[in-house]
Design an enzyme around this catalytic site. Structure first.
Site, PDB file in Angstrom:
ATOM      1  N   ALA A  64       0.755  -0.993   0.301  1.00 25.93           N
ATOM      2  CA  ALA A  64      -0.023   0.025  -0.410  1.00 25.93           C
ATOM      3  C   ALA A  64       0.774   1.193   0.120  1.00 25.93           C
ATOM      4  CB  ALA A  64      -1.205   0.260   1.099  1.00 25.93           C
ATOM      5  N   GLY A  69       6.801   0.810   5.715  1.00 30.33           N
ATOM      6  CA  GLY A  69       7.818  -0.041   4.818  1.00 30.33           C
ATOM      7  C   GLY A  69       7.659  -0.032   2.709  1.00 30.33           C
ATOM      8  N   CYS A  70       6.702   0.883   2.758  1.00 29.44           N
ATOM      9  CA  CYS A  70       6.232   0.735   1.504  1.00 29.44           C
ATOM     10  C   CYS A  70       7.123   1.917   0.669  1.00 29.44           C
ATOM     11  CB  CYS A  70       4.972   0.978   0.656  1.00 29.44           C
ATOM     12  SG  CYS A  70       4.053  -1.392   0.696  1.00 29.44           S
ATOM     13  N   THR A  71       7.137   3.296   1.879  1.00 31.50           N
ATOM     14  CA  THR A  71       7.996   4.068   1.331  1.00 31.50           C
ATOM     15  C   THR A  71       9.226   4.212   2.080  1.00 31.50           C
ATOM     16  OG1 THR A  71       5.717   5.678   2.570  1.00 31.50           O
ATOM     17  CG2 THR A  71       8.148   7.009   2.482  1.00 31.50           C
ATOM     18  N   ALA A  74      10.172   2.058  -1.647  1.00 33.17           N
ATOM     19  CA  ALA A  74       9.637   3.408  -2.825  1.00 33.17           C
ATOM     20  C   ALA A  74      11.065   4.475  -2.529  1.00 33.17           C
ATOM     21  CB  ALA A  74       8.997   4.300  -2.915  1.00 33.17           C
TER      22      ALA A  74
END
Length: 181
Positions: A64, A69-71, A74
């Protein structure tokens, strides 16, 4: 009852900390897809087949946009984008969600370095068997390196984002050494 709950919690923590096997195996044919995507705040249609005509593709699924974690992931991919380009590779992130949210994410977290695509119905993630069983409606954190012949040359799943860039970069370097141009 309390011991059962503690045992279940410990098992769940262990399972979450253990890397999962990526669904598509090395050598499998990568399913083609097209999806609405954004890069640098601008929307366009991403097509895997078109990207593969230019060279290998690093395809990564993430659960998401704008989560911790996704930030981190990225940012890691953004920092490595120039190195991927030197190896002739394209990076594309894919997640469930809408393109409006990803348009913002493409600028702020991907730092306008690579595109992210919206997989609102998880059809792409399902075709790569990269969905999270414990959180339906979300992609698993899975990274693939796909050669221009549509073959998967590397696959890795782990909810911990820390190794995805290093491992995909290593796989790409190995492939590039065998395929100099």
């Amino acid at each position: 009852m309390k011991k059962t709950l503690l045992a279940f919690a410990a098992l769940a923590a262990f399972a979450a900390a253990t890397p999962a096997l990526a669904a598509l195996s090395v050598g499998a044919k990568a399913p083609d897809f097209s999806a609405p995507a954004a890069m640098g705040g601008k929307s366009f249609n991403f097509n895997l087949d078109g990207a593969l005509k230019k060279g290998p593709v690093v395809l990564y699924f993430f659960p998401a946009a704008f989560t911790k974690g996704c930030t981190v992931e990225a940012h890691d991919f953004a920092d490595a984008t120039d190195d991927y380009k030197k190896l002739g590779a394209t990076v594309i992130g894919v997640t469930a969600g809408n393109i409006d949210r990803l348009t913002e994410f493409s600028t702020s977290e991907c730092r306008s370095k690579f595109p992210v695509a919206a997989d609102a119905d998880l059809s792409i993630a399902k075709s790569y068997d990269s969905t999270l069983a414990m959180f339906p409606g979300h992609s698993n954190r899975t990274s693939y390196v796909i050669a221009p012949d549509h073959k998967v040359i590397f696959a890795y799943s782990d909810l911990d984002p820390s190794k995805h860039v290093d491992l995909t970069m290593d796989a790409l370097k190995k492939w590039r050494a065998d395929h100099p141009n």
